[in-house]
Motif scaffolding. Sequence first.
Motif, PDB file in Angstrom:
ATOM      1  N   UNK A  10       0.808  -1.227   0.000  1.00  0.00           N
ATOM      2  CA  UNK A  10       0.000   0.000   0.000  1.00  0.00           C
ATOM      3  C   UNK A  10       0.837   1.270   0.000  1.00  0.00           C
ATOM      4  N   UNK A  11       1.734   1.369   0.984  1.00  0.00           N
ATOM      5  CA  UNK A  11       2.411   2.642   1.248  1.00  0.00           C
ATOM      6  C   UNK A  11       3.898   2.441   1.480  1.00  0.00           C
ATOM      7  N   UNK A  18       8.691  -2.316   7.639  1.00  0.00           N
ATOM      8  CA  UNK A  18       8.270  -3.675   7.951  1.00  0.00           C
ATOM      9  C   UNK A  18       8.757  -4.753   6.975  1.00  0.00           C
ATOM     10  N   UNK A  19       9.122  -4.380   5.745  1.00  0.00           N
ATOM     11  CA  UNK A  19       9.468  -5.399   4.758  1.00  0.00           C
ATOM     12  C   UNK A  19      10.826  -5.188   4.098  1.00  0.00           C
ATOM     13  N   UNK A  37       3.859  -0.154  -5.603  1.00  0.00           N
ATOM     14  CA  UNK A  37       3.563   0.547  -4.357  1.00  0.00           C
ATOM     15  C   UNK A  37       2.640   1.724  -4.615  1.00  0.00           C
ATOM     16  N   UNK A  38       1.773   2.015  -3.655  1.00  0.00           N
ATOM     17  CA  UNK A  38       0.908   3.179  -3.738  1.00  0.00           C
ATOM     18  C   UNK A  38       1.722   4.451  -3.902  1.00  0.00           C
ATOM     19  N   UNK A  39       1.117   5.465  -4.446  1.00  0.00           N
ATOM     20  CA  UNK A  39       1.818   6.719  -4.751  1.00  0.00           C
ATOM     21  C   UNK A  39       2.760   7.117  -3.622  1.00  0.00           C
ATOM     22  N   UNK A  40       4.004   7.405  -3.979  1.00  0.00           N
ATOM     23  CA  UNK A  40       5.049   7.589  -2.984  1.00  0.00           C
ATOM     24  C   UNK A  40       5.868   8.837  -3.266  1.00  0.00           C
ATOM     25  N   UNK A  41       6.334   9.487  -2.199  1.00  0.00           N
ATOM     26  CA  UNK A  41       7.295  10.573  -2.362  1.00  0.00           C
ATOM     27  C   UNK A  41       8.707  10.109  -1.975  1.00  0.00           C
ATOM     28  N   UNK A  55       4.909   2.489  -9.469  1.00  0.00           N
ATOM     29  CA  UNK A  55       3.910   3.239  -8.691  1.00  0.00           C
ATOM     30  C   UNK A  55       2.483   2.831  -9.047  1.00  0.00           C
ATOM     31  N   UNK A  56       1.649   2.759  -8.008  1.00  0.00           N
ATOM     32  CA  UNK A  56       0.231   2.443  -8.179  1.00  0.00           C
ATOM     33  C   UNK A  56      -0.609   3.580  -7.624  1.00  0.00           C
ATOM     34  N   UNK A  57      -1.730   3.839  -8.256  1.00  0.00           N
ATOM     35  CA  UNK A  57      -2.686   4.816  -7.726  1.00  0.00           C
ATOM     36  C   UNK A  57      -3.718   4.047  -6.908  1.00  0.00           C
ATOM     37  N   UNK A  58      -3.289   3.655  -5.690  1.00  0.00           N
ATOM     38  CA  UNK A  58      -4.136   2.809  -4.845  1.00  0.00           C
ATOM     39  C   UNK A  58      -4.357   3.511  -3.510  1.00  0.00           C
ATOM     40  N   UNK A  59      -5.565   3.974  -3.260  1.00  0.00           N
ATOM     41  CA  UNK A  59      -5.885   4.696  -2.032  1.00  0.00           C
ATOM     42  C   UNK A  59      -6.377   3.733  -0.975  1.00  0.00           C
ATOM     43  N   UNK A  60      -5.703   3.751   0.192  1.00  0.00           N
ATOM     44  CA  UNK A  60      -6.040   2.795   1.242  1.00  0.00           C
ATOM     45  C   UNK A  60      -7.430   2.998   1.798  1.00  0.00           C
ATOM     46  N   UNK A  61      -7.867   4.261   1.895  1.00  0.00           N
ATOM     47  CA  UNK A  61      -9.135   4.543   2.559  1.00  0.00           C
ATOM     48  C   UNK A  61     -10.353   4.365   1.672  1.00  0.00           C
ATOM     49  N   UNK A  62     -10.119   4.147   0.390  1.00  0.00           N
ATOM     50  CA  UNK A  62     -11.231   4.071  -0.552  1.00  0.00           C
ATOM     51  C   UNK A  62     -11.797   2.659  -0.632  1.00  0.00           C
TER      52      UNK A  62
END
Length: 382
Positions: A10-11, A18-19, A37-41, A55-62
């Motif tokens: 996700x992030x 953790x990984x 991985x979800x959008x990252x800076x 990069x993935x456009x994957x929002x955790x809260x959605x």
Amino acid sequence: MKKKLLLVVNVDWFFLSHRLPIALEAQKQDYEVHVAIGLTDKLETLESYGFIIHPLDMQRGSTHVIGMVRSVLQIYRVMKAVKPDLVHLVTIKPVLLGGLAARLAKVPAVVAAISGMGFVFLDAGIKADLRRLIVGRFYAIALGHKNLKAIFQNKDDQTNVCRMSGLGSDSIELIRGSGVDLELYRVKELPGGAPIVVLAARLLKDKGVQEFVEAARLLSRSEYAPKHGVRCVLVGEPDPENPSSVTLETLELWREEGAVEIWGGRSDMVDVLASATVVVLPSYREGLPKVLIEAAACGRAIVTSDVPGCRDAIEPDVTGILVPARKVEPLAKAIQYLLDRPSLCAEMGAAGRRLAEQVFDVRSVVKEHMRIYHELAGKGAQ
């Protein structure tokens, strides 16, 4: 020829905390490591380790259906482009959506790391029951790959997911947490001066943050706090993508009130834990909280909730104290009980260090993952 490993996460911060040791060891063992991985800076940081980033456009809260379908398609496209020998899915949404994508893409082998059940399994009511039913069906589909290992961090989550998905015992691994670097997290003497009680976590309601603040208020109003100068500290930041997040406005009100100190996000957790007398995590449910095994490695007594994940991180009444979740008074009493007994804090801390050495050493965790990787990749190549 190198085997290809694709981690789907996700992030960025979760992957790095953790990984990362697992991915680095896979590199050493001649895997070409890809990370979707979800959008990252933190792209430059991730690439500096030699990983190939997608990069993935994957929002955790959605939880919107269209967004989830889009995420499945993104992950599927990455899998088809990379053609991995092995996919490692990390946390709930990557496991559910990536598991479906892996079956569609016909990847040879899958590791599904289930590090907690998420807020869906904390809510009550008819809507929550319906969401759990839907998620249960998703687990059954996502974990239906014929060459898969699901890694759980505690037996409660293992039992629940196996019941929902029908996973057999030959597809299950239990690894207690992400491990701790015992060379980095070392025991230091308990600090002198005013005792410091630390809750370090994402600032979410289901981490028990509100209960901790209310317990701090009780301690500040008791005779104990003025006499001993106890300091209750929140370490961490809100998580706007999580519906359980504490708001910035609430944090500012707590700061102004003064019952707790707000230290914000910290990258120097070794120093934070060294400054603590007691470490607290009154969470409602966890996979297996990393901060508690770090606290144990640092020789700090723990107060945490008697819930899945938290109770798996300690030896009750040996390395820490269990209290009921969502209850303020028992939490405050347990904190004061330990602060009144410095020798007990030291004894529990020493026992915690022994537990960390026996169970939570990151080298053992990495070794177990490499064993699983080699086993699955070998089967997938047949």
